[in-house]
Design a protein around this motif. Sequence first.
Motif, short mmCIF file in Angstrom:
data_model
loop_
_atom_site.label_atom_id
_atom_site.label_comp_id
_atom_site.label_asym_id
_atom_site.label_seq_id
_atom_site.Cartn_x
_atom_site.Cartn_y
_atom_site.Cartn_z
N VAL A 55 -12.82 55.81 2.22
CA VAL A 55 -12.56 56.53 0.96
C VAL A 55 -13.88 56.84 0.27
O VAL A 55 -14.73 55.97 0.15
N GLU A 56 -14.01 58.09 -0.18
CA GLU A 56 -15.24 58.45 -0.87
C GLU A 56 -15.07 58.24 -2.37
O GLU A 56 -14.40 59.05 -3.05
N LEU A 57 -15.57 57.15 -2.86
CA LEU A 57 -15.59 56.87 -4.31
C LEU A 57 -16.62 55.76 -4.56
O LEU A 57 -17.01 55.06 -3.63
N PRO A 58 -17.08 55.62 -5.81
CA PRO A 58 -18.09 54.59 -6.06
C PRO A 58 -17.50 53.18 -5.91
O PRO A 58 -16.40 52.91 -6.42
N ILE A 59 -18.24 52.32 -5.20
CA ILE A 59 -17.78 50.96 -4.96
C ILE A 59 -18.79 49.97 -5.55
O ILE A 59 -20.00 50.11 -5.35
N PHE A 60 -18.26 48.99 -6.27
CA PHE A 60 -19.09 47.93 -6.84
C PHE A 60 -18.74 46.61 -6.15
O PHE A 60 -17.60 46.40 -5.75
N SER A 61 -19.74 45.75 -6.05
CA SER A 61 -19.49 44.39 -5.58
C SER A 61 -18.97 43.58 -6.77
O SER A 61 -19.30 43.87 -7.91
N GLN A 62 -18.19 42.53 -6.49
CA GLN A 62 -17.70 41.68 -7.59
C GLN A 62 -18.77 40.68 -8.04
O GLN A 62 -18.63 40.03 -9.07
N HIS A 63 -19.83 40.57 -7.22
CA HIS A 63 -20.89 39.59 -7.51
C HIS A 63 -22.06 39.87 -6.60
O HIS A 63 -21.88 40.42 -5.51
N MET A 64 -23.27 39.54 -7.03
CA MET A 64 -24.37 39.44 -6.09
C MET A 64 -25.36 38.41 -6.59
O MET A 64 -25.43 38.12 -7.80
N ASP A 65 -26.09 37.82 -5.66
CA ASP A 65 -27.06 36.79 -6.02
C ASP A 65 -28.45 37.39 -6.12
O ASP A 65 -28.75 38.42 -5.51
N GLY A 66 -29.29 36.69 -6.83
CA GLY A 66 -30.67 37.15 -6.99
C GLY A 66 -31.55 36.65 -5.87
O GLY A 66 -32.60 36.06 -6.14
N VAL A 67 -31.12 36.83 -4.64
CA VAL A 67 -31.92 36.36 -3.50
C VAL A 67 -32.49 37.53 -2.73
O VAL A 67 -31.94 38.64 -2.74
#
Length: 222
Positions: A55-67
């Motif tokens: 699907v072409e739409l903007p996707i966000f992660s629910q979380h990411m780490d500062g690594v």
Amino acid sequence: MGSPFILLNYKTYNQGTGQGAVEIARACRNVSEESGIEIAVAPQLPDIYRVASEVELPIFSQHMDGVGAGSFTGHVFGKCIKEAGAVGTLINHSERRLTLAEIEASLKAAKEFGLKAVICTNNVPTTAAAAALEPDYVAIEPPELIGSGIPVSKADPEVVSGSVEAVAKINSGVKVLCGAGISKGEDLRAALDLGSQGVLLASGIVKASDPKAALEDLIRLV
Ligand code: G3P
């Protein structure tokens, strides 16, 4: 003001898991195309690539780490979610809280990988603090209203307008979203009237028997 930004967090709801993640993303993409309103989704991390592939739409992660790259077992690496197809990430969601140092590190990593950052907050002072870090968005969500079906824009309008005012004083380039209990057209309208530039929402759409119809209802007063 311009068109609002709607960010749909799938959390770990069954309806938004696996193939369900793709189906809800299709509903969002269709409503976005029909209305011209920007709608993005935040599926579970292992579903980012599946959704992005179909699907072409903007996707966000629910979380990411500062690594960074290296010896970080079990962490969410910004480069990996970007290559999976994400354009941004939530940071410090109420259900995935971080320390201040971790928020700053995660934001720094998001910027390094060209990911948009939405820092979630729970009240006006934390919203002001988050804005000082210069993310793309802050999202104010009183935890007690999350998943309640009681919209923050009606139950606690002061926390939304207070956040908007606080952010404007600190950094007017940071956009303000609000969330918790938002599901109906009236809820989004009230959120926009309070000065927010969009909403972060979940259960009202993801758990709806017809997510497309629920989205159409959400945007009907924009
Ligand atoms: O991330 C969105 C969120 O926490 C609000 O959840 O179910 O009240 O829309 P919900």
